[in-house]
Write a protein that holds these residues in place. Structure first.
Motif, short mmCIF file in Angstrom:
data_model
loop_
_atom_site.label_atom_id
_atom_site.label_comp_id
_atom_site.label_asym_id
_atom_site.label_seq_id
_atom_site.Cartn_x
_atom_site.Cartn_y
_atom_site.Cartn_z
N GLU A 1 -41.86 41.35 29.74
CA GLU A 1 -43.25 41.25 30.06
C GLU A 1 -43.91 42.65 29.59
N VAL A 2 -43.34 43.64 29.78
CA VAL A 2 -44.11 45.05 29.41
C VAL A 2 -44.10 44.77 27.83
N GLU B 1 -44.48 42.62 25.81
CA GLU B 1 -45.45 41.63 25.32
C GLU B 1 -46.82 42.33 25.59
N GLN B 2 -47.22 43.01 26.45
CA GLN B 2 -48.34 43.69 26.85
C GLN B 2 -48.40 44.79 25.71
N ASP C 1 -49.43 43.52 22.37
CA ASP C 1 -50.97 43.04 22.64
C ASP C 1 -51.81 44.34 22.18
N LYS C 2 -51.23 45.36 22.59
CA LYS C 2 -51.83 46.48 22.49
C LYS C 2 -51.56 47.24 21.40
#
Length: 56
Positions: free
Chosen positions: A18-19, A21-22, A25-26
């Motif tokens: 999850e981290v 993927e974040q 995105d950044k």
């Protein structure tokens, strides 16, 4: 105890993805790659623990 450790590794690996993927995105790709490598290590360790549990 081994089963608990396996479950913990599964949870930590999921959290790391999850981290990752974040971070993607950044556009923080190098950090995302490092996080992915750690998650893969956790998955490998979990796989070995589950294989051990199946042999008992």
């Amino acid at each position: 105890m081994v089963k608990d450790l396996s479950e913990d590794l599964q949870r930590m690996s999921a959290d790391l993805y999850e981290v990752m993927e974040q971070l993607e995105d950044k556009q923080a790709m190098s950090l995302a790659d490092a996080i992915q490598e750690i998650a893969r290590d956790f998955q490998k360790d979990d796989w070995m623990l589950r294989a051990y549990l199946d042999k008992e």
